[in-house]
Design an enzyme around this catalytic site. Structure first.
Site, PDB file in Angstrom:
ATOM      1  N   GLY A 136       1.096  -1.393   0.041  1.00 26.30           N
ATOM      2  CA  GLY A 136       0.286  -0.497  -0.195  1.00 26.30           C
ATOM      3  C   GLY A 136       0.834   1.615  -0.019  1.00 26.30           C
ATOM      4  O   GLY A 136       2.276   1.223  -0.228  1.00 26.30           O
ATOM      5  N   ASP A 137       0.356   2.218  -0.163  1.00 28.94           N
ATOM      6  CA  ASP A 137       1.410   3.814  -0.836  1.00 28.94           C
ATOM      7  C   ASP A 137       1.910   4.273  -1.098  1.00 28.94           C
ATOM      8  O   ASP A 137       3.560   4.670  -0.871  1.00 28.94           O
ATOM      9  CB  ASP A 137       1.151   4.339   1.011  1.00 28.94           C
ATOM     10  CG  ASP A 137       0.387   3.595   2.105  1.00 28.94           C
ATOM     11  OD1 ASP A 137      -1.311   4.052   2.499  1.00 28.94           O
ATOM     12  OD2 ASP A 137       0.590   3.548   3.522  1.00 28.94           O
TER      13      ASP A 137
ATOM     14  N   LYS B  82      -0.724   5.518  -5.563  1.00 23.51           N
ATOM     15  CA  LYS B  82      -1.190   4.870  -6.847  1.00 23.51           C
ATOM     16  C   LYS B  82      -2.509   6.136  -6.764  1.00 23.51           C
ATOM     17  O   LYS B  82      -2.872   6.281  -8.321  1.00 23.51           O
ATOM     18  CB  LYS B  82      -2.578   3.594  -6.009  1.00 23.51           C
ATOM     19  CG  LYS B  82      -1.681   1.982  -6.125  1.00 23.51           C
ATOM     20  CD  LYS B  82      -2.278   1.282  -5.343  1.00 23.51           C
ATOM     21  CE  LYS B  82      -2.864   1.886  -4.062  1.00 23.51           C
ATOM     22  NZ  LYS B  82      -1.492   1.190  -2.921  1.00 23.51           N
TER      23      LYS B  82
ATOM     24  N   LYS C 238      -2.011   9.486  -7.136  1.00 23.73           N
ATOM     25  CA  LYS C 238      -1.558  10.009  -8.097  1.00 23.73           C
ATOM     26  C   LYS C 238      -1.461   9.561  -9.674  1.00 23.73           C
ATOM     27  O   LYS C 238      -1.971   9.778 -10.213  1.00 23.73           O
ATOM     28  CB  LYS C 238      -0.153  10.057  -7.608  1.00 23.73           C
ATOM     29  CG  LYS C 238       0.399  11.485  -8.420  1.00 23.73           C
ATOM     30  CD  LYS C 238       2.209  10.604  -8.918  1.00 23.73           C
ATOM     31  CE  LYS C 238       2.790  11.437  -9.937  1.00 23.73           C
ATOM     32  NZ  LYS C 238       3.125  12.414 -10.168  1.00 23.73           N
TER      33      LYS C 238
ATOM     34  N   ALA D 183      -8.133   2.843   2.577  1.00 21.42           N
ATOM     35  CA  ALA D 183      -7.620   3.278   1.639  1.00 21.42           C
ATOM     36  C   ALA D 183      -7.328   4.700   1.957  1.00 21.42           C
ATOM     37  O   ALA D 183      -8.010   5.058   2.691  1.00 21.42           O
ATOM     38  CB  ALA D 183      -7.644   2.957   0.316  1.00 21.42           C
ATOM     39  N   GLY D 184      -5.809   4.486   1.373  1.00 20.19           N
ATOM     40  CA  GLY D 184      -5.730   6.683   1.605  1.00 20.19           C
ATOM     41  C   GLY D 184      -4.851   7.053   0.237  1.00 20.19           C
ATOM     42  O   GLY D 184      -4.194   6.544   0.362  1.00 20.19           O
ATOM     43  N   HIS D 185      -5.629   7.593  -0.629  1.00 16.97           N
ATOM     44  CA  HIS D 185      -4.790   7.777  -1.694  1.00 16.97           C
ATOM     45  C   HIS D 185      -5.063   8.974  -1.785  1.00 16.97           C
ATOM     46  O   HIS D 185      -5.823   9.472  -1.729  1.00 16.97           O
ATOM     47  CB  HIS D 185      -5.931   7.130  -3.001  1.00 16.97           C
ATOM     48  CG  HIS D 185      -5.573   5.497  -3.060  1.00 16.97           C
ATOM     49  ND1 HIS D 185      -6.636   5.395  -4.374  1.00 16.97           N
ATOM     50  CD2 HIS D 185      -5.602   4.765  -2.492  1.00 16.97           C
ATOM     51  CE1 HIS D 185      -5.930   3.657  -3.968  1.00 16.97           C
ATOM     52  NE2 HIS D 185      -5.823   3.388  -3.017  1.00 16.97           N
TER      53      HIS D 185
ATOM     54  N   GLN E 246      -4.671  -0.716  -1.413  1.00 17.14           N
ATOM     55  CA  GLN E 246      -4.032  -1.755  -0.292  1.00 17.14           C
ATOM     56  C   GLN E 246      -2.622  -1.975  -1.412  1.00 17.14           C
ATOM     57  O   GLN E 246      -2.196  -1.153  -2.691  1.00 17.14           O
ATOM     58  CB  GLN E 246      -4.510  -2.709   0.124  1.00 17.14           C
ATOM     59  CG  GLN E 246      -5.258  -2.152   1.196  1.00 17.14           C
ATOM     60  CD  GLN E 246      -6.681  -1.370   0.731  1.00 17.14           C
ATOM     61  OE1 GLN E 246      -7.287  -1.964   0.242  1.00 17.14           O
ATOM     62  NE2 GLN E 246      -6.827  -0.780   1.979  1.00 17.14           N
TER      63      GLN E 246
ATOM     64  N   ARG F 152       5.359   5.526   8.630  1.00 23.65           N
ATOM     65  CA  ARG F 152       4.894   4.478   7.884  1.00 23.65           C
ATOM     66  C   ARG F 152       6.788   3.369   7.838  1.00 23.65           C
ATOM     67  O   ARG F 152       7.816   4.673   8.110  1.00 23.65           O
ATOM     68  CB  ARG F 152       4.888   5.244   6.384  1.00 23.65           C
ATOM     69  CG  ARG F 152       4.086   4.700   6.033  1.00 23.65           C
ATOM     70  CD  ARG F 152       3.044   5.002   4.928  1.00 23.65           C
ATOM     71  NE  ARG F 152       2.020   5.785   4.206  1.00 23.65           N
ATOM     72  CZ  ARG F 152       1.165   7.116   3.691  1.00 23.65           C
ATOM     73  NH1 ARG F 152       2.464   7.310   3.169  1.00 23.65           N
ATOM     74  NH2 ARG F 152       0.306   6.828   3.902  1.00 23.65           N
TER      75      ARG F 152
ATOM     76  N   ASP G 201      11.595  10.841  -7.865  1.00 20.93           N
ATOM     77  CA  ASP G 201      12.343  12.332  -7.323  1.00 20.93           C
ATOM     78  C   ASP G 201      13.096  12.355  -5.576  1.00 20.93           C
ATOM     79  O   ASP G 201      13.735  13.037  -5.281  1.00 20.93           O
ATOM     80  CB  ASP G 201      11.492  13.392  -7.677  1.00 20.93           C
ATOM     81  CG  ASP G 201      10.542  13.179  -6.596  1.00 20.93           C
ATOM     82  OD1 ASP G 201      10.099  12.086  -6.982  1.00 20.93           O
ATOM     83  OD2 ASP G 201       9.918  14.128  -5.246  1.00 20.93           O
TER      84      ASP G 201
HETATM   85  P1  IMP Z   1      -7.164  -3.064   7.673  1.00 21.18           P
HETATM   86  O1  IMP Z   1      -7.026  -3.015   6.262  1.00 21.18           O
HETATM   87  O2  IMP Z   1      -7.533  -1.904   8.025  1.00 21.18           O
HETATM   88  O3  IMP Z   1      -7.788  -4.640   8.481  1.00 21.18           O
HETATM   89  O4  IMP Z   1      -5.131  -3.773   8.184  1.00 21.18           O
HETATM   90  C1  IMP Z   1      -4.710  -4.054   8.386  1.00 21.18           C
HETATM   91  C2  IMP Z   1      -3.120  -4.112   7.592  1.00 21.18           C
HETATM   92  O5  IMP Z   1      -2.986  -3.941   6.742  1.00 21.18           O
HETATM   93  C3  IMP Z   1      -2.973  -2.739   8.631  1.00 21.18           C
HETATM   94  O6  IMP Z   1      -1.121  -3.253   8.440  1.00 21.18           O
HETATM   95  C4  IMP Z   1      -3.049  -1.944   7.663  1.00 21.18           C
HETATM   96  O7  IMP Z   1      -1.774  -1.049   8.404  1.00 21.18           O
HETATM   97  C5  IMP Z   1      -2.669  -2.159   6.204  1.00 21.18           C
HETATM   98  N1  IMP Z   1      -3.342  -1.245   5.523  1.00 21.18           N
HETATM   99  C6  IMP Z   1      -4.832  -1.550   5.069  1.00 21.18           C
HETATM  100  N2  IMP Z   1      -5.053  -0.591   3.977  1.00 21.18           N
HETATM  101  C7  IMP Z   1      -3.681   0.532   4.052  1.00 21.18           C
HETATM  102  C8  IMP Z   1      -3.810   0.838   2.759  1.00 21.18           C
HETATM  103  O8  IMP Z   1      -4.448   1.703   2.190  1.00 21.18           O
HETATM  104  N3  IMP Z   1      -1.729   1.684   3.179  1.00 21.18           N
HETATM  105  C9  IMP Z   1      -1.040   0.833   3.628  1.00 21.18           C
HETATM  106  N4  IMP Z   1      -1.349  -0.010   4.482  1.00 21.18           N
HETATM  107  C10 IMP Z   1      -3.070  -0.379   4.786  1.00 21.18           C
HETATM  108 MG    MG Z   2      -2.286   5.073   1.325  1.00 18.54          MG
END
Ligand code: IMP
Ligand code: MG
Length: 335
Positions: free
Chosen positions: A12-13, A16, A18, A41-43, A176, A255, A283
């Site tokens: 994840g992170d 995506k 961008k 998720a956090g995009h 993810q 992170r 970069d």
């Molecule tokens: P959950 O998806 O909230 O149940 O988290 C399970 C694991 O996935 C944890 O380690 C979270 O930090 C990781 N995780 C879930 N969604 C993301 C994401 O969008 N980015 C990064 N890590 C994620």
């Molecule tokens: Mg993210």
């Protein structure tokens, strides 16, 4: 061009948001459809001087002509959906599938209150895991049962497949990363569903024969939030020194960081059937490349890093991110 799917190649992170925002604009997407787990998720999208942090709707919203959809496999938190509709102004062009399961307050409480999920696994506390449990138990509420959502409900698989059949361009946004997959990741330190391209297709109701390209996104270094293995993990001090230290979009947590993992990248290409790779934040590793928009602008070191990745993963790195803005990209697809 018909249907392109995009997924994360690490934990994840990867950036995506961008890449999706760029592809939506550049390829004139008619539909941008969110696949993936849900609001865990956090995009991030930086476009026209604004920064958006999206957990629910597609980062492709920046393409003003596109319909913005959410597939039935995705968990919906109505409060977050409403907030993001307001922030992005997509109220008249967003629809969600009636079969999206609904994240309720009790799911969030359970996620945050569970020492196993919150502490051992390090979940995001967004309620996705407990909501998926209820879905499997066939007790979850669906979007079609929620009165406040009635104006947004549509048949997403039908809309997506009709658009593909009409030769329109559809962009499917996974969330993810490959190694957070419930099946293919570092179990039990994973999310509550598969996260590979096949799952993204199922999330939105697109069959595998309809997909033309699968993009896998890698960041130029690896990061991970929450628990679980991270090969060659750096100390926080070292990560800061290299400029690789980040905090999470959803939870604000630190992170963990490590160098680019060539073996994982190769496996991610295999698991996703990826046809092209996008490499972000070049970069950050090679500051002299900041803002580059052509391959000629890359330093010799940066270029050899890209070539080494291509030699390992055996597919082209066709998009290279050189800055946070949507348009800070080297697009090698036509070359
Ligand atoms: P959950 O998806 O909230 O149940 O988290 C399970 C694991 O996935 C944890 O380690 C979270 O930090 C990781 N995780 C879930 N969604 C993301 C994401 O969008 N980015 C990064 N890590 C994620
Ligand atoms: Mg993210």
């Amino acid at each position: 061009m018909t249907c392109h799917v995009l997924v994360g190649g690490f934990f994840g992170d990867e950036g995506k948001g961008k890449i999706i925002s760029y592809l939506a604009i550049k390829d004139n997407a008619s539909i941008c459809v969110r696949a993936g787990v849900g609001t865990n998720a956090g995009h991030t999208v930086e476009y026209k001087g604004k920064t958006y942090k999206l957990r629910q709707i597609s980062s492709g919203f920046v393409q003003e002509k596109a319909k913005i959809l959410i597939g039935p496999g995705v968990l919906v938190n109505p409060d977050i959906l409403k907030k993001e509709i307001e922030e992005t102004g997509v109220g008249n062009r967003i629809k969600i599938d009636g079969q999206c399961a609904i994240i309720e307050a009790k799911h969030i409480e359970e996620d945050r209150g569970s020492s196993f999920l919150k502490e051992k696994i390090g979940s995001t506390g967004s309620g996705c895991g407990p909501c998926n449990v209820e879905r499997v138990m066939r007790r979850a509420k669906l979007a079609k049962d929620i009165a406040n959502l009635s104006q947004y409900i549509t048949d997403v698989p039908l809309e997506v497949n009709t658009a593909i059949d009409e030769g329109k361009h559809v962009l499917v946004e996974g969330t993810q990363g490959t190694f957070l997959s419930l099946y293919h990741g570092t179990y039990p330190f994973v999310t509550s569903k598969d996260t590979t391209a096949s799952q993204a297709c199922a999330d939105v109701g697109v069959g595998p024969t309809k997909v033309d390209e699968v993009f896998v996104v890698f960041k130029s270094y690896t990061t991970r939030v929450g628990a679980g293995p991270l090969t060659e993990e750096l100390s926080e001090e070292e990560a800061k020194k290299r400029g690789w230290f980040e905090t999470a979009t959803v939870t604000g947590r630190k992170r963990r960081a490590a160098p680019f993992n060539f073996e994982l990248a190769k496996r991610a290409v295999m698991l996703n059937g990826a046809t092209q790779a996008a490499l972000t934040k070049l970069d950050v590793i090679y500051p002299e490349c900041a803002g580059a928009r052509s391959i000629e602008d890359l330093s010799r070191e940066a270029l050899s890093f890209v070539r080494k990745i291509e030699e390992t993963i055996k597919i082209p790195v066709s998009l290279i991110g050189t800055g946070p803005n949507t348009m800070d990209i080297i697009d090698l697809r036509e070359a």
